[in-house]
Design a protein around this motif. Structure first.
Motif, PDB file in Angstrom:
ATOM      1  N   GLN A 152       4.222   2.847  -1.487  1.00 11.01           N
ATOM      2  CA  GLN A 152       4.970   1.774  -0.834  1.00 11.01           C
ATOM      3  C   GLN A 152       4.148   0.500  -0.662  1.00 11.01           C
ATOM      4  O   GLN A 152       4.670  -0.532  -0.256  1.00 11.01           O
ATOM      5  CB  GLN A 152       5.460   2.250   0.544  1.00 11.01           C
ATOM      6  N   MET A 153       2.853   0.562  -0.966  1.00 11.43           N
ATOM      7  CA  MET A 153       1.997  -0.600  -0.776  1.00 11.43           C
ATOM      8  C   MET A 153       2.336  -1.680  -1.791  1.00 11.43           C
ATOM      9  O   MET A 153       2.428  -1.409  -2.986  1.00 11.43           O
ATOM     10  CB  MET A 153       0.528  -0.205  -0.916  1.00 11.43           C
ATOM     11  N   PRO A 154       2.531  -2.925  -1.368  1.00 13.53           N
ATOM     12  CA  PRO A 154       2.933  -3.996  -2.297  1.00 13.53           C
ATOM     13  C   PRO A 154       1.766  -4.453  -3.166  1.00 13.53           C
ATOM     14  O   PRO A 154       0.966  -5.298  -2.779  1.00 13.53           O
ATOM     15  CB  PRO A 154       3.402  -5.115  -1.355  1.00 13.53           C
ATOM     16  N   SER A 155       1.655  -3.894  -4.365  1.00  3.78           N
ATOM     17  CA  SER A 155       0.547  -4.226  -5.260  1.00  3.78           C
ATOM     18  C   SER A 155       0.592  -5.677  -5.709  1.00  3.78           C
ATOM     19  O   SER A 155      -0.430  -6.251  -6.106  1.00  3.78           O
ATOM     20  CB  SER A 155       0.574  -3.305  -6.489  1.00  3.78           C
ATOM     21  N   ARG A 156       1.774  -6.297  -5.631  1.00  8.81           N
ATOM     22  CA  ARG A 156       1.880  -7.690  -6.060  1.00  8.81           C
ATOM     23  C   ARG A 156       1.036  -8.613  -5.184  1.00  8.81           C
ATOM     24  O   ARG A 156       0.743  -9.749  -5.550  1.00  8.81           O
ATOM     25  CB  ARG A 156       3.342  -8.141  -6.045  1.00  8.81           C
ATOM     26  N   ARG A 157       0.637  -8.154  -4.022  1.00 11.37           N
ATOM     27  CA  ARG A 157      -0.207  -8.962  -3.140  1.00 11.37           C
ATOM     28  C   ARG A 157      -1.689  -8.605  -3.287  1.00 11.37           C
ATOM     29  O   ARG A 157      -2.515  -9.000  -2.470  1.00 11.37           O
ATOM     30  CB  ARG A 157       0.226  -8.779  -1.684  1.00 11.37           C
ATOM     31  N   GLY A 158      -2.001  -7.864  -4.309  1.00 12.26           N
ATOM     32  CA  GLY A 158      -3.395  -7.555  -4.571  1.00 12.26           C
ATOM     33  C   GLY A 158      -3.959  -6.418  -3.763  1.00 12.26           C
ATOM     34  O   GLY A 158      -5.182  -6.285  -3.645  1.00 12.26           O
ATOM     35  N   GLY A 159      -3.099  -5.595  -3.185  1.00 15.56           N
ATOM     36  CA  GLY A 159      -3.575  -4.479  -2.379  1.00 15.56           C
ATOM     37  C   GLY A 159      -4.285  -3.443  -3.218  1.00 15.56           C
ATOM     38  O   GLY A 159      -3.859  -3.122  -4.328  1.00 15.56           O
ATOM     39  N   LYS A 160      -5.388  -2.920  -2.714  1.00 13.97           N
ATOM     40  CA  LYS A 160      -6.148  -1.879  -3.402  1.00 13.97           C
ATOM     41  C   LYS A 160      -6.562  -0.814  -2.408  1.00 13.97           C
ATOM     42  O   LYS A 160      -6.782  -1.099  -1.238  1.00 13.97           O
ATOM     43  CB  LYS A 160      -7.396  -2.459  -4.072  1.00 13.97           C
ATOM     44  N   VAL A 161      -6.678   0.392  -2.893  1.00 11.38           N
ATOM     45  CA  VAL A 161      -7.202   1.499  -2.086  1.00 11.38           C
ATOM     46  C   VAL A 161      -8.522   1.936  -2.709  1.00 11.38           C
ATOM     47  O   VAL A 161      -8.587   2.231  -3.902  1.00 11.38           O
ATOM     48  CB  VAL A 161      -6.210   2.679  -2.041  1.00 11.38           C
ATOM     49  N   ARG A 162      -9.566   1.969  -1.894  1.00 14.96           N
ATOM     50  CA  ARG A 162     -10.878   2.395  -2.380  1.00 14.96           C
ATOM     51  C   ARG A 162     -11.211   3.746  -1.747  1.00 14.96           C
ATOM     52  O   ARG A 162     -11.310   3.849  -0.531  1.00 14.96           O
ATOM     53  CB  ARG A 162     -11.950   1.355  -2.026  1.00 14.96           C
ATOM     54  N   LEU A 163     -11.383   4.741  -2.589  1.00 17.40           N
ATOM     55  CA  LEU A 163     -11.705   6.088  -2.122  1.00 17.40           C
ATOM     56  C   LEU A 163     -13.219   6.291  -2.149  1.00 17.40           C
ATOM     57  O   LEU A 163     -13.960   5.524  -2.764  1.00 17.40           O
ATOM     58  CB  LEU A 163     -11.004   7.123  -2.991  1.00 17.40           C
ATOM     59  N   ASN A 164     -13.672   7.337  -1.457  1.00 25.49           N
ATOM     60  CA  ASN A 164     -15.103   7.679  -1.433  1.00 25.49           C
ATOM     61  C   ASN A 164     -15.964   6.487  -1.011  1.00 25.49           C
ATOM     62  O   ASN A 164     -17.054   6.273  -1.543  1.00 25.49           O
ATOM     63  CB  ASN A 164     -15.549   8.201  -2.807  1.00 25.49           C
ATOM     64  N   SER A 165     -15.435   5.710  -0.066  1.00 24.31           N
ATOM     65  CA  SER A 165     -16.133   4.516   0.412  1.00 24.31           C
ATOM     66  C   SER A 165     -16.325   4.629   1.914  1.00 24.31           C
ATOM     67  O   SER A 165     -15.353   4.814   2.653  1.00 24.31           O
ATOM     68  CB  SER A 165     -15.336   3.258   0.067  1.00 24.31           C
ATOM     69  N   ILE A 166     -17.560   4.510   2.369  1.00 24.54           N
ATOM     70  CA  ILE A 166     -17.909   4.731   3.769  1.00 24.54           C
ATOM     71  C   ILE A 166     -18.237   3.386   4.425  1.00 24.54           C
ATOM     72  O   ILE A 166     -19.216   2.723   4.042  1.00 24.54           O
ATOM     73  CB  ILE A 166     -19.117   5.682   3.885  1.00 24.54           C
ATOM     74  N   VAL A 167     -17.430   3.002   5.395  1.00 20.55           N
ATOM     75  CA  VAL A 167     -17.703   1.775   6.133  1.00 20.55           C
ATOM     76  C   VAL A 167     -18.840   2.050   7.107  1.00 20.55           C
ATOM     77  O   VAL A 167     -18.740   2.918   7.975  1.00 20.55           O
ATOM     78  CB  VAL A 167     -16.456   1.287   6.887  1.00 20.55           C
TER      79      VAL A 167
END
Length: 349
Positions: free
Chosen positions: A112-127
């Protein structure tokens, strides 16, 4: 309905349903009335003021501690009453199964994330670090795969981590949002260990009275609660150890021993039939550091403070920051995320 397929077992014998649930229902009704009148007190303190027999009090305590992963002498009746009302509004006592696992919920949200706005999901990433000032956030993020660090910048950030992670200060905030940390420290992170046993057949169904059991409730010292995949028929059963009974050192052998006593089945037969076992202790998981949250007596305002924006820049979500009584649930976690996103969008215009 959870209670409809729950059996109370004492000394290996199945008790009548009315024996199992009627005292608990009466005690919880009285608790809600006491919470409405105030003042807030722990569930253990409330029980001491009631005339119920000792066995009914033990059963109610097991229910509250097991369901909430809490200590009865810490959890407040005000939050228990609020959560109970919220659960009733969404049929919270109804049992259900997600056949493809809970990650299907995350995958659905991702679609459901609107990719047209440049949304990305980054996995295996530790803040690791959140540096911020009003209107500006810089994140230091380390790859769990390569160890390399990246920097991300934004006008605002929504922080959705378990309560235990906040309490452990696992993420460094500069400057520290002291009002958020103070609110988080007033709440409690529950304690749970869970074991999932997979057999070569549905061994508990060797006792006909257990064939349609969804939940098995007992007074075993470590794993008093078990559930089956009902309405699915599969050779898998889950043991749950929460609150004061949670013992990370118990292990699979202890679970098998207690399941044998509960079901009156031969312990050697259970061991011979066992194909796989999966043991979960979220307290030792650095990305969880405990189970879901609960509210100590007198700390009802902590969730609301945890949900307040920090300088219209940091927004905190997650089940611990759910303010409508649906905390400690997936439903509440999602609702808190929607709330935090709405706050951020409003502030950003």
């Amino acid at each position: 309905d959870c209670t409809e397929h729950a059996l109370r077992i004492q000394d290996g014998k199945v008790q009548e349903r009315s024996d199992a649930w009627l005292p608990v229902e009466e005690i919880m009704d009285d608790m809600r009335q006491a919470a409405a009148k105030g003042p807030d007190q722990t569930f253990a303190e409330f029980l001491r003021t009631t005339p119920y027999p000792a066995d009914a009090k033990r059963l109610a305590t097991s229910f509250v501690e097991g369901f909430n992963a809490a200590h009865a002498d810490v959890i407040g009746i005000a939050s228990l009453a609020k959560d109970s009302r919220a659960a009733e509004s969404i049929d919270g006592d109804r049992s259900f199964r997600i056949l493809n696992g809970y990650d299907s919920i995350a995958n659905r949200l991702l679609l459901q994330m609107p990719s047209r706005r440049g949304g990305k999901v980054r996995l295996n990433s530790i803040v690791e670090t959140v540096e911020w000032r009003p209107g500006s956030v810089t994140l230091q993020v380390r790859s769990a795969l390569t160890g390399t660090t990246q920097t991300f910048e934004s006008r605002a950030a929504i922080v959705t981590v378990p309560l235990g992670v906040l309490q452990a200060r696992s993420i460094r905030f500069a400057p520290a949002p002291e009002e958020i940390f103070a609110a988080a420290d007033q709440l409690q992170s529950g304690q749970v260990v869970r074991v999932v046993l997979r057999f070569d057949n549905r061994v508990w169904e060797q006792r006909p009275e257990l064939a349609d059991a969804g939940f098995l409730l007992s007074q075993e010292p470590v794993f008093p609660t078990w559930w089956t995949p009902l309405p699915m028929r599969a050779p898998i059963i889950t043991g749950w150890s929460a609150g004061p009974k949670a013992d990370p050192s118990a292990g699979v052998l202890k679970a098998l021993e207690q399941l044998a006593r509960i079901t009156s089945l031969d312990s050697q037969m259970l061991r011979d039939s066992l194909e796989a076992a999966y043991f979960h202790n979220w307290r030792d998981d650095p990305f969880a550091r405990g189970a879901y949250s609960y509210v100590p007596a007198g700390a009802m305002a902590a969730r609301e403070r945890l949900a307040l924006p920090v300088a219209d820049t940091l927004y905190f979500a997650g089940e611990a920051a759910e303010i409508n009584g649906h905390s400690a649930t997936v439903h509440g976690a999602i609702a808190s995320g929607i709330r935090a996103a709405g706050q951020a969008l409003k502030a950003l215009g």
